[in-house]
Design an enzyme around this catalytic site. Structure first.
Site, mmCIF file in Angstrom:
data_model
loop_
_atom_site.group_PDB
_atom_site.id
_atom_site.type_symbol
_atom_site.label_atom_id
_atom_site.label_comp_id
_atom_site.label_asym_id
_atom_site.label_seq_id
_atom_site.Cartn_x
_atom_site.Cartn_y
_atom_site.Cartn_z
ATOM 1 N N GLY A 52 -5.564 -5.256 6.065
ATOM 2 C CA GLY A 52 -6.825 -4.585 5.790
ATOM 3 C C GLY A 52 -7.995 -5.152 6.572
ATOM 4 N N THR A 86 0.829 -1.208 0.000
ATOM 5 C CA THR A 86 0.000 0.000 0.000
ATOM 6 C C THR A 86 0.864 1.259 0.000
ATOM 7 O OG1 THR A 86 -1.772 -1.134 1.191
ATOM 8 C CG2 THR A 86 -1.873 1.248 1.197
ATOM 9 N N GLY A 98 -10.085 -4.598 0.158
ATOM 10 C CA GLY A 98 -9.478 -4.347 1.461
ATOM 11 C C GLY A 98 -10.014 -3.087 2.116
ATOM 12 N N GLY A 110 -1.339 -1.876 5.940
ATOM 13 C CA GLY A 110 -1.203 -3.063 6.783
ATOM 14 C C GLY A 110 -2.326 -4.049 6.523
HETATM 15 N N1 GLY Z 1 -4.117 -2.417 3.595
HETATM 16 C C1 GLY Z 1 -4.225 -2.885 2.286
HETATM 17 C C2 GLY Z 1 -5.103 -4.028 2.137
HETATM 18 O O1 GLY Z 1 -5.266 -4.803 3.088
HETATM 19 O O2 GLY Z 1 -5.659 -4.198 1.083
#
Ligand code: GLY
Length: 291
Positions: free
Chosen positions: A213, A159, A189, A211
Site C-alpha cells: 500500500g 486484500t 493503507g 499489494g
Molecule cells: N494494499 C493493502 C494495504 O497495503 O493495506
C-alpha cells in the site's frame, strides 16, 4: 452491453496450503456477482455481494482473516467507487464491522462525506444497523500465528477486490483489506484512498489494486492504470505498464484487476502469485493464481 466482472483475492506470496481455498473463494465470489449482473442488477450491487463473500472467507486478508495490527486486533479499510458520477464511499480503520465494503457503500449512498474512519465510522454503521462482530471473530489461528511471529513464510500482502461493468454501461470498483501484516496500529493503507487502491470512471476503466500500500499510494496506481487506457493500445498494455511504473519508481510489488469501458478485462502483478477469477465471453468461470 454484456456485463463483465473480475475479482481478486490478493497479490503476494500466497502459501501453497492456501492455493485451493483462494481459487474456490474467488470462484464463489465471481458466481455471486455474475448472477446479479446476469439478472440485470447493477455493477455496485454485484461488487458488494462478491466482496462480502471474500470478506467472510477467512483465507483472505479482508473482513474475517484480516491481518492483525501490532496490538493484536484488526483494523480494516474498504472503498467503492462508481464510474458514472465518480461517487465514492470509503472507510478506514474499522474494527467491529463484519463487512466493511457494505459500510463503504452506505457512506457512498447516505453520507455527505467520502470517507469515515475509526469510531465515527462505527457510529455511522450503528445508525444503519450494519452487522457487528466481537474483535475475536475476525481472528483466525493463521493470522494469530502470524501476529505471534510463529509463521514467517506467509504472504506479505493480502486484500480483495472486484470490478464490474453492468448492462447499463456503468463501471463500479471496490476493494477491502485488513492491511499488511505487523502494521502499526492506526496505519491506513492505499485501499480507501481514491485513485490508489480503487478507481472507477466510465470514460476510462475501473480498477482494484492489491499489494504494498505504501508504494501503491506513491504512484496512485489505480488512477494511473485507468488513465493509461487512454494512451495504451489495450487493457493488457495499460495494466502491465502501470505495474512497470510502480516497480521502476518504488521497487516494490503490487497487482491490479481492470475492466475498461468497452468491457475488456485485464490483470497484472509483479508478486509471485495473485488469485483472481472472471467470467469469459462464453460465460465460463476462469480462475488462476500463478502468473
Ligand atoms: N494494499 C493493502 C494495504 O497495503 O493495506
Amino acid at each position: 452491453m454484456r456485463p463483465k466482472i473480475i475479482v481478486h483475492g490478493g497479490a503476494g506470496d500466497i502459501v501453497d496450503e492456501h492455493l485451493n481455498a483462494h481459487l474456490s473463494g474467488c470462484k464463489e465470489a465471481i458466481e455471486i456477482g455474475w448472477a446479479i449482473l446476469d439478472q440485470g442488477g447493477t455493477s455496485l450491487t454485484a461488487i458488494e455481494h462478491s466482496i462480502r463473500i471474500l470478506e467472510d472467507n477467512p483465507v483472505f486478508d479482508a473482513g474475517r482473516g484480516s491481518y492483525l495490527n501490532q496490538d493484536g486486533f484488526v483494523e480494516m479499510d474498504a472503498m467503492v467507487m462508481k464510474g458514472d458520477g465518480l461517487n465514492i464511499g470509503a472507510v478506514a480503520g474499522v474494527s467491529q464491522i463484519r463487512n466493511p465494503i457494505s459500510l463503504a457503500i452506505q457512506i457512498l449512498h447516505d453520507s455527505k462525506h467520502n470517507m469515515l474512519s475509526g469510531q465515527g465510522a462505527l457510529k455511522f454503521a450503528q445508525t444503519l444497523n450494519l452487522e457487528e462482530c466481537e474483535p475475536n471473530w475476525f481472528i483466525t489461528e493463521y493470522t494469530h500465528n502470524i501476529w505471534k511471529k510463529e509463521i514467517n513464510k506467509s504472504r506479505k500482502y493480502g486484500t480483495v477486490g472486484c470490478v464490474a461493468l453492468d448492462n447499463y454501461g456503468n463501471i463500479a470498483a471496490g476493494t477491502s483489506t485488513g492491511g499488511t501484516k505487523h502494521k502499526e496500529t492506526g496505519r491506513i493503507g492505499d485501499t480507501p484512498l481514491v485513485g490508489c487502491g480503487t478507481y472507477a470512471d466510465n470514460t476510462t476503466a475501473g480498477v482494484s489494486a492489491t499489494g504494498d500500500g505504501e508504494a501503491i499510494m506513491k504512484v496512485v496506481l489505480s488512477k494511473l492504470a485507468c488513465d493509461l487506457t487512454l494512451t495504451e493500445t489495450s487493457v493488457e498494455h495499460a495494466t502491465n505498464k502501470s505495474i512497470q511504473i510502480l516497480n521502476s519508481r518504488t521497487r516494490s510489488q503490487a497487482g491490479l484487476i481492470m475492466i475498461d469501458n468497452k468491457g475488456n478485462l485485464g490483470c497484472a502483478f509483479n508478486t509471485p502469485r495473485m488469485s483472481r477469477a472472471w467470467i469469459d465471453n462464453q460465460g465460463k468461470i476462469k480462475a488462476f493464481i500463478e502468473p
